[in-house]
Design an enzyme around this catalytic site. Structure first.
Site, short mmCIF file in Angstrom:
data_model
loop_
_atom_site.label_atom_id
_atom_site.label_comp_id
_atom_site.label_asym_id
_atom_site.label_seq_id
_atom_site.Cartn_x
_atom_site.Cartn_y
_atom_site.Cartn_z
N TYR A 1 2.74 -7.35 18.02
CA TYR A 1 1.71 -7.03 17.05
C TYR A 1 2.16 -5.88 16.17
O TYR A 1 2.49 -4.82 16.64
CB TYR A 1 0.39 -6.67 17.75
N GLN B 1 -5.48 -28.13 -10.98
CA GLN B 1 -5.74 -29.19 -11.98
C GLN B 1 -4.67 -30.28 -12.05
O GLN B 1 -3.57 -30.10 -11.56
CB GLN B 1 -5.91 -28.59 -13.39
N ASP C 1 0.89 -1.16 0.00
CA ASP C 1 0.00 0.00 0.00
C ASP C 1 0.93 1.21 0.00
O ASP C 1 1.59 1.49 0.99
CB ASP C 1 -0.87 -0.05 1.26
N GLN D 1 3.02 4.27 2.86
CA GLN D 1 2.61 3.61 4.11
C GLN D 1 3.34 2.29 4.40
O GLN D 1 3.78 2.04 5.52
CB GLN D 1 1.09 3.35 4.05
N ASP E 1 -6.69 -0.64 -1.61
CA ASP E 1 -5.60 0.33 -1.73
C ASP E 1 -4.24 -0.34 -1.89
O ASP E 1 -3.21 0.31 -1.72
CB ASP E 1 -5.60 1.28 -0.52
N LYS F 1 -2.11 -5.20 10.68
CA LYS F 1 -2.63 -6.09 9.65
C LYS F 1 -1.81 -5.95 8.37
O LYS F 1 -1.34 -4.87 8.06
CB LYS F 1 -4.08 -5.72 9.33
P1 13P Z 1 -8.04 -32.77 -14.11
O1 13P Z 1 -7.87 -34.05 -13.37
O2 13P Z 1 -7.43 -32.81 -15.49
O3 13P Z 1 -7.58 -31.61 -13.31
O4 13P Z 1 -9.62 -32.58 -14.39
C1 13P Z 1 -10.48 -32.39 -13.35
C2 13P Z 1 -11.49 -31.37 -13.72
O5 13P Z 1 -11.23 -30.47 -14.49
C3 13P Z 1 -12.79 -31.48 -13.05
O6 13P Z 1 -13.54 -30.32 -13.12
P1 13P Z 2 -5.30 -0.59 4.89
O1 13P Z 2 -4.56 -1.57 5.79
O2 13P Z 2 -5.91 -1.28 3.72
O3 13P Z 2 -4.45 0.57 4.53
O4 13P Z 2 -6.53 -0.05 5.74
C1 13P Z 2 -6.27 0.64 6.93
C2 13P Z 2 -7.46 1.12 7.66
O5 13P Z 2 -7.30 1.65 8.71
C3 13P Z 2 -8.82 0.92 7.12
O6 13P Z 2 -9.79 1.51 7.95
MG MG Z 3 -4.96 -2.25 2.15
MG MG Z 4 -4.22 2.04 3.24
#
Ligand code: 13P
Ligand code: 13P
Ligand code: MG
Ligand code: MG
Length: 377
Positions: A240, A253, A18, A101, A59, A243
């Protein structure tokens, strides 16, 4: 990919940060995407990377790159860092919110880990066909991936192939991080399913880092088939540090969960931590990249899924998988849950418990009330 008779492995790296929100924390300004594209185009021309796609989720600016340098490569991490620095200059000029940030250090130290950006990387031998999904989340934390990744690779009610495809029948191996003790453990499913769930149900402490195939799989055991970013959390153990809107790569597959099995868990908008001020529980809403613009109470949290068919080291153009109308119902459900959760205002479990909040006034409030706090009769 074979080059001069040498079998080159492909690495896919997603590195995100961000570097400024537009407006507030809702989305990425088009000028930042443009700048990032310019930087990565130069790197592609110079042969540093094979291919790239610049994405966004809320963001967070997402650099998705394919190359042949393996994971944790200094050159690739420096390219990402320099790109974020260049984008930060644009963000500062536009006075975007929280410009720079996620760039926690002044100078690049060799790897973006612990410096603010998040990353997920996988190196693998390209198969005959290599479908890969890049998940990007905003307004939440890495533990938000625990439930869906478990369901994709270990829940037979989600992934039919675990029961009916002999390529998957022997299960998968999960690498789990304890971000408080800074330890990791490998757990095998199906036989250790309950132990795995005992840990990853505590999603703010135990996070799935990687998933590996097991003996008998058509995919080599040493190659990860899923990788989740856990950077900030794992680098600063026991403390901590806020986030970190996470990302993940999942291969699919032919002996791995089918594309539809990789997408199936997201039909249920499970509760994740983050949302407003990183301090609230709310539903994660699957949506297209265009719709990943958290607004209501800075949310609800979002997840975007970009589907690639990697071919000879090239990513090629992705498909925006959650744009599909099949996820309309999950979106409606998420909005209903968001409405319900919001009605709790400052009360838990909408607001996170004190230890999981990104910031709090509780110590100051307690200090102010110190003299007035008397023993109970
Ligand atoms: P594969 O075993 O080739 O991944 O196929 C599975 C499939 O696509 C089922 O939706
Ligand atoms: P971000 O971690 O996506 O920047 O969001 C921070 C925030 O305080 C949202 O309210
Ligand atoms: Mg963010
Ligand atoms: Mg942000």
């Amino acid at each position: 990919m074979i080059i001069h008779g040498v079998n080159m492995k492909t690495t896919v790296s997603i590195i995100k940060a961000d570097v400024g929100g537009y407006p507030g924390h809702s989305t990425v300004h088009p000028e930042l995407v443009k700048k990032a594209e310019e930087e990565l185009q130069i790197a592609k021309k110079q042969g540093e990377i094979n291919d790239y796609f610049v994405g966004k989720c809320g963001d967070d600016l997402q650099l998705i790159m394919s190359h042949n340098h393996g994971v944790d490569n200094k050159g690739i991490h420096k390219l990402a860092w320099d790109t974020f620095v260049a984008c930060t200059a644009v963000a500062k000029k536009l006075k975007l919110y929280g410009a720079g940030q996620d760039l926690l250090a002044d100078t690049f130290s060799g790897n973006v880990k612990g410096m603010g950006p998040g990353s997920a990387e996988m190196e693998f031998e390209e198969r005959k066909s290599e479908p890969l999904v890049c998940f990007m989340m905003d307004k939440t934390e890495p533990g938000a991936f625990n439930l869906p990744i478990f369901r994709i690779f270990a829940d037979p009610f989600n992934t039919a192939g675990l029961v009916i495809d002999k390529g998957l029948h022997h299960g998968f191996s999960f690498e789990v991080y304890d971000v408080m003790e800074h330890k990791r453990v490998m757990l095998n499913t199906p036989e250790e399913t309950y132990d795995l769930l005992a840990l990853i149900g505590g999603k703010s402490r135990y996070v799935i880092k990687r998933v590996y195939p097991r003996k008998g799989s058509p995919v080599p055991e040493k190659e990860p088939v899923a990788c989740i970013s856990t950077d900030k959390l794992s680098q600063i153990a026991g403390k901590y540090v806020g986030k970190d809107d996470p990302v993940a790569l999942v291969r699919s597959q032919a002996g791995l969960p089918a594309m539809g099995e990789v997408l199936e868990p997201w039909a249920f908008p499970h509760l994740v931590s983050g949302w407003m001020r990183g301090s609230h529980n709310g539903p994660i809403m699957p949506c297209s990249m265009e719709d990943a613009t958290p607004t209501r109470f800075d949310g609800p949290p979002r997840v975007v899924a970009l589907g690639f068919q990697v071919a000879d080291g090239m990513l090629n153009k992705p498909v925006d998988l959650f744009k599909d109308i099949a996820f309309d119902h999950a979106r409606k459900k998420a909005l209903k849950i968001a409405e319900y959760m919001r009605r709790h205002g400052p009360f838990e479990p909408h607001r996170l418990p004190a230890e999981d909040m990104e910031y709090t006034t509780l110590p100051e409030v307690l200090e102010k009330l110190k003299e007035r706090l008397k023993p109970m009769e």
